[in-house]
Design an enzyme around this catalytic site. Structure first.
Site, PDB file in Angstrom:
ATOM      1  N   ASP A  30       1.714   9.533   5.579  1.00 13.56           N
ATOM      2  CA  ASP A  30       0.998  10.075   4.280  1.00 13.56           C
ATOM      3  C   ASP A  30       0.094  11.227   4.978  1.00 13.56           C
ATOM      4  O   ASP A  30      -0.464  11.147   6.049  1.00 13.56           O
ATOM      5  CB  ASP A  30      -0.203   8.960   3.744  1.00 13.56           C
ATOM      6  N   ASN A  86      -0.276   2.590  -6.604  1.00  7.90           N
ATOM      7  CA  ASN A  86      -1.205   2.778  -7.811  1.00  7.90           C
ATOM      8  C   ASN A  86      -0.055   3.268  -8.705  1.00  7.90           C
ATOM      9  O   ASN A  86       0.684   4.109  -8.665  1.00  7.90           O
ATOM     10  CB  ASN A  86      -2.109   4.069  -7.408  1.00  7.90           C
ATOM     11  N   GLY A  92      -5.661   5.414  -9.923  1.00  2.00           N
ATOM     12  CA  GLY A  92      -5.732   6.219  -8.814  1.00  2.00           C
ATOM     13  C   GLY A  92      -4.497   6.820  -8.435  1.00  2.00           C
ATOM     14  O   GLY A  92      -4.486   7.373  -7.444  1.00  2.00           O
ATOM     15  N   GLN A  93      -3.331   6.845  -9.300  1.00  2.00           N
ATOM     16  CA  GLN A  93      -2.336   7.420  -8.750  1.00  2.00           C
ATOM     17  C   GLN A  93      -2.282   9.122  -9.243  1.00  2.00           C
ATOM     18  O   GLN A  93      -2.986   9.378 -10.199  1.00  2.00           O
ATOM     19  CB  GLN A  93      -0.915   7.066  -9.896  1.00  2.00           C
ATOM     20  N   HIS A  99       5.612   5.391  -5.304  1.00  2.00           N
ATOM     21  CA  HIS A  99       5.463   5.135  -3.891  1.00  2.00           C
ATOM     22  C   HIS A  99       4.657   3.979  -3.624  1.00  2.00           C
ATOM     23  O   HIS A  99       3.624   3.532  -4.209  1.00  2.00           O
ATOM     24  CB  HIS A  99       4.828   6.258  -3.206  1.00  2.00           C
ATOM     25  N   HIS A 101       2.229   2.681  -0.548  1.00  2.00           N
ATOM     26  CA  HIS A 101       1.437   2.860   0.751  1.00  2.00           C
ATOM     27  C   HIS A 101       1.596   1.600   1.904  1.00  2.00           C
ATOM     28  O   HIS A 101       1.477   0.264   1.410  1.00  2.00           O
ATOM     29  CB  HIS A 101       0.002   2.806   0.366  1.00  2.00           C
TER      30      HIS A 101
HETATM   31  P1  DGP Z   1      -1.572   8.009  -4.541  1.00  3.04           P
HETATM   32  O1  DGP Z   1      -3.038   8.262  -5.109  1.00  3.04           O
HETATM   33  O2  DGP Z   1      -1.200   6.477  -4.869  1.00  3.04           O
HETATM   34  O3  DGP Z   1      -0.666   8.711  -5.777  1.00  3.04           O
HETATM   35  O4  DGP Z   1      -1.457   8.744  -3.384  1.00  3.04           O
HETATM   36  C1  DGP Z   1      -0.628   9.645  -3.112  1.00  3.04           C
HETATM   37  C2  DGP Z   1      -0.640   9.955  -1.663  1.00  3.04           C
HETATM   38  O5  DGP Z   1       0.148  10.975  -1.258  1.00  3.04           O
HETATM   39  C3  DGP Z   1      -1.879  10.234  -0.949  1.00  3.04           C
HETATM   40  O6  DGP Z   1      -2.242   9.263  -0.175  1.00  3.04           O
HETATM   41  C4  DGP Z   1      -1.826  11.501  -0.164  1.00  3.04           C
HETATM   42  C5  DGP Z   1      -0.186  11.738  -0.199  1.00  3.04           C
HETATM   43  N1  DGP Z   1       0.256  13.037  -0.352  1.00  3.04           N
HETATM   44  C6  DGP Z   1      -0.062  14.075  -1.186  1.00  3.04           C
HETATM   45  N2  DGP Z   1       0.752  15.284  -1.129  1.00  3.04           N
HETATM   46  C7  DGP Z   1       1.390  14.863   0.218  1.00  3.04           C
HETATM   47  C8  DGP Z   1       2.167  15.718   0.799  1.00  3.04           C
HETATM   48  O7  DGP Z   1       2.364  16.772   0.448  1.00  3.04           O
HETATM   49  N3  DGP Z   1       2.834  15.161   2.106  1.00  3.04           N
HETATM   50  C9  DGP Z   1       2.628  14.016   2.281  1.00  3.04           C
HETATM   51  N4  DGP Z   1       3.052  13.579   3.580  1.00  3.04           N
HETATM   52  N5  DGP Z   1       1.580  13.219   1.507  1.00  3.04           N
HETATM   53  C10 DGP Z   1       1.175  13.579   0.589  1.00  3.04           C
END
Ligand code: DGP
Length: 136
Positions: A30, A86, A92-93, A99, A101
């Site tokens: 992440d 989420n 909070g998505q 996905h 975490h």
């Molecule tokens: P959520 O809130 O569950 O939709 O979390 C999305 C997650 O995705 C957040 O923790 C940050 C991560 N994220 C967003 N953009 C990118 C990206 O371009 N690359 C990576 N590796 N992670 C990302």
């Protein structure tokens, strides 16, 4: 479904720290980690969340979560992991591509759990009945 940033990672159009990949899933670090080692597990199939995913895709994702969780934990010498997901903006998505975490945890005092509340017995009864009805 609209193209997401995760589809760009899957297609190698933008960089990511990919740690695992198979025919159906991919896992990468992440970019905004809640803790070092914070890893995302994503299906290659573009589904938004729990509300549109099919069983096979979800099983593939959870298989990968189970497979890599010990390595994620051990990579940073952690003792446990949160597996969190989420579903919907209200939850909070931010990225609308399913996905999970995997967040390494060393000590339960390093973070706050979500708040817990007491609830009236009548509320449990009403809500449980409503869920059973909706499930048919
Ligand atoms: P959520 O809130 O569950 O939709 O979390 C999305 C997650 O995705 C957040 O923790 C940050 C991560 N994220 C967003 N953009 C990118 C990206 O371009 N690359 C990576 N590796 N992670 C990302």
């Amino acid at each position: 479904m609209e193209d997401t940033i995760f589809m760009k990672i899957i297609r190698r159009e933008i960089p990511a720290d990919i740690v695992y990949e198979d025919a159906e899933t991919i896992a990468f670090l992440d970019v905004k980690p809640a803790a070092p080692g914070h890893t995302l597990v994503v299906p290659k199939k573009p589904v938004q969340n729990i509300f549109d995913v099919d069983d096979g895709t979800l099983v593939a994702v959870m298989r990968t979560v189970r497979k890599i969780a010990p390595a994620v934990r051990n990579s940073v010498g952690a003792h446990g992991v949160h597996i969190n997901s989420n579903h919907g903006a209200a939850a909070g998505q931010i990225v609308f591509h399913l996905h999970f975490h995997i967040i390494p945890r060393h000590d339960r005092n390093e973070f706050s759990f979500w708040p817990q509340h007491d609830s009236a017995r009548s509320e449990f009864v009403t809500i449980a009945e409503k869920i059973r009805q909706l499930l048919g």
